[in-house]
Design a protein around this motif. Structure first.
Motif, PDB file in Angstrom:
ATOM      1  N   GLY A 121       0.841  -1.192   0.000  1.00  0.00           N
ATOM      2  CA  GLY A 121       0.000   0.000   0.000  1.00  0.00           C
ATOM      3  C   GLY A 121       0.875   1.240   0.000  1.00  0.00           C
ATOM      4  O   GLY A 121       1.743   1.376   0.859  1.00  0.00           O
ATOM      5  N   ILE A 122       0.689   2.098  -0.971  1.00  0.00           N
ATOM      6  CA  ILE A 122       1.460   3.346  -1.048  1.00  0.00           C
ATOM      7  C   ILE A 122       0.560   4.519  -0.690  1.00  0.00           C
ATOM      8  O   ILE A 122      -0.445   4.774  -1.352  1.00  0.00           O
ATOM      9  CB  ILE A 122       2.062   3.567  -2.452  1.00  0.00           C
ATOM     10  CG1 ILE A 122       3.048   2.452  -2.796  1.00  0.00           C
ATOM     11  CG2 ILE A 122       2.752   4.926  -2.530  1.00  0.00           C
ATOM     12  CD1 ILE A 122       3.692   2.609  -4.184  1.00  0.00           C
ATOM     13  N   LEU A 123       0.927   5.219   0.381  1.00  0.00           N
ATOM     14  CA  LEU A 123       0.264   6.468   0.733  1.00  0.00           C
ATOM     15  C   LEU A 123       0.960   7.552  -0.075  1.00  0.00           C
ATOM     16  O   LEU A 123       2.096   7.908   0.188  1.00  0.00           O
ATOM     17  CB  LEU A 123       0.388   6.717   2.238  1.00  0.00           C
ATOM     18  CG  LEU A 123      -0.427   7.847   2.863  1.00  0.00           C
ATOM     19  CD1 LEU A 123      -0.549   7.639   4.364  1.00  0.00           C
ATOM     20  CD2 LEU A 123       0.194   9.201   2.593  1.00  0.00           C
ATOM     21  N   GLY A 124       0.282   8.041  -1.108  1.00  0.00           N
ATOM     22  CA  GLY A 124       0.939   8.922  -2.067  1.00  0.00           C
ATOM     23  C   GLY A 124       0.279  10.279  -2.203  1.00  0.00           C
ATOM     24  O   GLY A 124      -0.487  10.715  -1.350  1.00  0.00           O
ATOM     25  N   GLY A 125       0.636  10.948  -3.293  1.00  0.00           N
ATOM     26  CA  GLY A 125       0.084  12.259  -3.588  1.00  0.00           C
ATOM     27  C   GLY A 125       0.849  13.397  -2.952  1.00  0.00           C
ATOM     28  O   GLY A 125       0.448  14.555  -3.063  1.00  0.00           O
ATOM     29  N   MET A 159       4.730   5.217   3.239  1.00  0.00           N
ATOM     30  CA  MET A 159       4.307   6.587   2.989  1.00  0.00           C
ATOM     31  C   MET A 159       5.335   7.211   2.055  1.00  0.00           C
ATOM     32  O   MET A 159       6.518   7.311   2.393  1.00  0.00           O
ATOM     33  CB  MET A 159       4.194   7.362   4.305  1.00  0.00           C
ATOM     34  CG  MET A 159       3.191   6.756   5.261  1.00  0.00           C
ATOM     35  SD  MET A 159       2.823   7.771   6.720  1.00  0.00           S
ATOM     36  CE  MET A 159       4.361   7.663   7.634  1.00  0.00           C
ATOM     37  N   ALA A 160       4.891   7.616   0.861  1.00  0.00           N
ATOM     38  CA  ALA A 160       5.802   8.009  -0.214  1.00  0.00           C
ATOM     39  C   ALA A 160       6.265   9.457  -0.071  1.00  0.00           C
ATOM     40  O   ALA A 160       6.139  10.276  -0.985  1.00  0.00           O
ATOM     41  CB  ALA A 160       5.137   7.797  -1.571  1.00  0.00           C
ATOM     42  N   ALA A 161       6.804   9.753   1.082  1.00  0.00           N
ATOM     43  CA  ALA A 161       7.369  11.063   1.389  1.00  0.00           C
ATOM     44  C   ALA A 161       8.086  10.932   2.722  1.00  0.00           C
ATOM     45  O   ALA A 161       7.807  10.011   3.500  1.00  0.00           O
ATOM     46  CB  ALA A 161       6.286  12.139   1.467  1.00  0.00           C
ATOM     47  N   ASN A 162       8.999  11.845   2.996  1.00  0.00           N
ATOM     48  CA  ASN A 162       9.711  11.828   4.273  1.00  0.00           C
ATOM     49  C   ASN A 162       8.912  12.477   5.391  1.00  0.00           C
ATOM     50  O   ASN A 162       8.848  11.968   6.511  1.00  0.00           O
ATOM     51  CB  ASN A 162      11.056  12.542   4.132  1.00  0.00           C
ATOM     52  CG  ASN A 162      12.113  11.688   3.470  1.00  0.00           C
ATOM     53  OD1 ASN A 162      12.903  11.020   4.124  1.00  0.00           O
ATOM     54  ND2 ASN A 162      12.142  11.716   2.145  1.00  0.00           N
ATOM     55  N   SER A 163       8.298  13.625   5.112  1.00  0.00           N
ATOM     56  CA  SER A 163       7.715  14.439   6.183  1.00  0.00           C
ATOM     57  C   SER A 163       6.653  13.733   7.017  1.00  0.00           C
ATOM     58  O   SER A 163       6.606  13.952   8.236  1.00  0.00           O
ATOM     59  CB  SER A 163       7.169  15.756   5.607  1.00  0.00           C
ATOM     60  OG  SER A 163       6.186  15.528   4.624  1.00  0.00           O
ATOM     61  N   VAL A 197       5.323  11.929  12.296  1.00  0.00           N
ATOM     62  CA  VAL A 197       4.286  11.473  13.226  1.00  0.00           C
ATOM     63  C   VAL A 197       4.116   9.945  13.147  1.00  0.00           C
ATOM     64  O   VAL A 197       3.087   9.414  13.550  1.00  0.00           O
ATOM     65  CB  VAL A 197       2.936  12.187  12.963  1.00  0.00           C
ATOM     66  CG1 VAL A 197       3.038  13.671  13.296  1.00  0.00           C
ATOM     67  CG2 VAL A 197       2.474  11.996  11.519  1.00  0.00           C
ATOM     68  N   LEU A 198       5.133   9.264  12.667  1.00  0.00           N
ATOM     69  CA  LEU A 198       5.027   7.821  12.446  1.00  0.00           C
ATOM     70  C   LEU A 198       4.691   7.056  13.720  1.00  0.00           C
ATOM     71  O   LEU A 198       3.866   6.147  13.703  1.00  0.00           O
ATOM     72  CB  LEU A 198       6.329   7.282  11.843  1.00  0.00           C
ATOM     73  CG  LEU A 198       6.378   5.773  11.591  1.00  0.00           C
ATOM     74  CD1 LEU A 198       5.324   5.362  10.566  1.00  0.00           C
ATOM     75  CD2 LEU A 198       7.768   5.344  11.115  1.00  0.00           C
ATOM     76  N   PRO A 240       1.448  -3.213   9.231  1.00  0.00           N
ATOM     77  CA  PRO A 240       2.760  -2.574   9.385  1.00  0.00           C
ATOM     78  C   PRO A 240       2.948  -1.375   8.459  1.00  0.00           C
ATOM     79  O   PRO A 240       2.408  -1.324   7.352  1.00  0.00           O
ATOM     80  CB  PRO A 240       3.746  -3.699   9.030  1.00  0.00           C
ATOM     81  CG  PRO A 240       2.981  -4.962   9.224  1.00  0.00           C
ATOM     82  CD  PRO A 240       1.568  -4.641   8.868  1.00  0.00           C
ATOM     83  N   ILE A 241       3.727  -0.410   8.943  1.00  0.00           N
ATOM     84  CA  ILE A 241       4.148   0.744   8.144  1.00  0.00           C
ATOM     85  C   ILE A 241       5.677   0.774   8.187  1.00  0.00           C
ATOM     86  O   ILE A 241       6.268   0.790   9.272  1.00  0.00           O
ATOM     87  CB  ILE A 241       3.585   2.062   8.698  1.00  0.00           C
ATOM     88  CG1 ILE A 241       2.060   1.999   8.807  1.00  0.00           C
ATOM     89  CG2 ILE A 241       4.005   3.242   7.803  1.00  0.00           C
ATOM     90  CD1 ILE A 241       1.456   3.186   9.540  1.00  0.00           C
ATOM     91  N   LEU A 242       6.305   0.762   7.028  1.00  0.00           N
ATOM     92  CA  LEU A 242       7.767   0.705   6.959  1.00  0.00           C
ATOM     93  C   LEU A 242       8.361   2.112   7.010  1.00  0.00           C
ATOM     94  O   LEU A 242       7.948   2.996   6.266  1.00  0.00           O
ATOM     95  CB  LEU A 242       8.223   0.001   5.683  1.00  0.00           C
ATOM     96  CG  LEU A 242       7.685  -1.413   5.437  1.00  0.00           C
ATOM     97  CD1 LEU A 242       8.414  -2.054   4.260  1.00  0.00           C
ATOM     98  CD2 LEU A 242       7.794  -2.293   6.680  1.00  0.00           C
ATOM     99  N   SER A 243       9.361   2.294   7.855  1.00  0.00           N
ATOM    100  CA  SER A 243       9.938   3.614   8.103  1.00  0.00           C
ATOM    101  C   SER A 243      11.021   3.972   7.097  1.00  0.00           C
ATOM    102  O   SER A 243      11.990   3.228   6.910  1.00  0.00           O
ATOM    103  CB  SER A 243      10.544   3.645   9.510  1.00  0.00           C
ATOM    104  OG  SER A 243      11.379   4.772   9.684  1.00  0.00           O
ATOM    105  N   ILE A 244      10.886   5.133   6.479  1.00  0.00           N
ATOM    106  CA  ILE A 244      11.909   5.628   5.569  1.00  0.00           C
ATOM    107  C   ILE A 244      13.182   5.996   6.333  1.00  0.00           C
ATOM    108  O   ILE A 244      14.288   5.868   5.812  1.00  0.00           O
ATOM    109  CB  ILE A 244      11.379   6.830   4.749  1.00  0.00           C
ATOM    110  CG1 ILE A 244      12.222   7.053   3.485  1.00  0.00           C
ATOM    111  CG2 ILE A 244      11.315   8.102   5.596  1.00  0.00           C
ATOM    112  CD1 ILE A 244      11.610   8.036   2.508  1.00  0.00           C
ATOM    113  N   VAL A 245      13.031   6.427   7.576  1.00  0.00           N
ATOM    114  CA  VAL A 245      14.193   6.773   8.395  1.00  0.00           C
ATOM    115  C   VAL A 245      15.028   5.531   8.677  1.00  0.00           C
ATOM    116  O   VAL A 245      16.259   5.554   8.587  1.00  0.00           O
ATOM    117  CB  VAL A 245      13.747   7.454   9.707  1.00  0.00           C
ATOM    118  CG1 VAL A 245      14.952   7.726  10.597  1.00  0.00           C
ATOM    119  CG2 VAL A 245      13.000   8.747   9.408  1.00  0.00           C
TER     120      VAL A 245
END
Length: 232
Positions: A6-10, A82-86, A90-91, A101-106
């Motif tokens: 699942g990509i949270l995009g836009g 989530m297809a952005a860093n910002s 609030v992860l 699960p939500i995978l962390s870009i950090v």
């Protein structure tokens, strides 16, 4: 059995397209076939999202992110990126409100930096990201110090991202300005902490090691989708 991504995009559409393309390219490079993992995308209202960031309406901001996560859950995603860093600012709160699960870009960046034995990184991205603490705190567990550009440089980078890169517009002058900024700092590497920044330059453009948060996040997602947790 592959997991559905699942990509949270836009945020923005440019980086969302790049996420999709990168995951597909990484899969094909690895396997040479078309048995791609299934991907579900939910695209947010970029202006509304950015307004919430700029106005620091963090509860409404978090709620909007969670709304998208629930849309992806209901659509059948097995996990989310989530297809952005910002939004990773609030992860920790968002994870508590998610069912998958939500995978962390950090973490994706931190694991790579640790592999490369990098100890001090310059964080670049939108102003909201550079002025937030989530990268600095997230890198501590990897033994990495994070520094940021000065206020004037942050304003310039922010302008380049919002007035050019989110519109898929790359200017040579902006590339030169960005290189001048990152060359001023005594760092082992640079976090491209906005998923549009890799559109501006990559490692062939500079001697400084660049950590492409988008690519690293996509690699983490593909590995997770293929159930290869050893490579995340």
């Amino acid at each position: 059995m592959k997991k559905k991504i699942g990509i949270l995009g836009g945020i923005s559409h440019t980086s969302t397209i790049k996420y999709y393309q990168t995951i597909m390219n990484l899969y094909y490079e690895r396997f040479g076939n078309y048995y791609y993992p299934e991907i579900i995308i939910h695209s947010l209202d970029f202006q509304y999202f950015t307004d919430l960031e700029n106005e620091l309406k963090l509860q409404e901001y978090e709620d909007y992110i969670v709304y998208s996560i629930h849309c992806l859950e209901n659509a059948g995603a097995d996990f989310i990126i989530m297809a952005a860093n910002s939004p990773h600012s609030v992860l920790s709160n968002v994870i508590k409100r998610a069912c998958i699960p939500i995978l962390s870009i950090v973490d994706a960046v931190g694991v790579e930096a640790q592999k490369k034995n990098l100890k001090k990184l310059l964080l670049t991205g939108i102003k909201y990201t550079m002025q937030s603490d989530f990268y600095k705190s997230g890198m501590r567990k990897y033994g990495i110090e994070v520094i940021t550009p000065n206020d004037a440089e942050q304003n310039l980078i922010n302008q380049i991202i919002f007035q050019e890169l989110v519109l898929d517009n790359m200017l040579d002058k902006s590339r030169e300005n960005f290189l001048e900024i990152i060359n001023r700092y005594p760092a082992d590497g640079v976090i491209l902490g906005c998923t549009e920044l890799p559109l501006l330059l990559d490692n062939k453009d500079t001697r400084i090691r660049l950590l492409n948060s988008l690519n690293l996040h996509c690699e983490m997602a593909l590995n997770y989708a293929l159930c290869d947790s050893s490579r995340t």
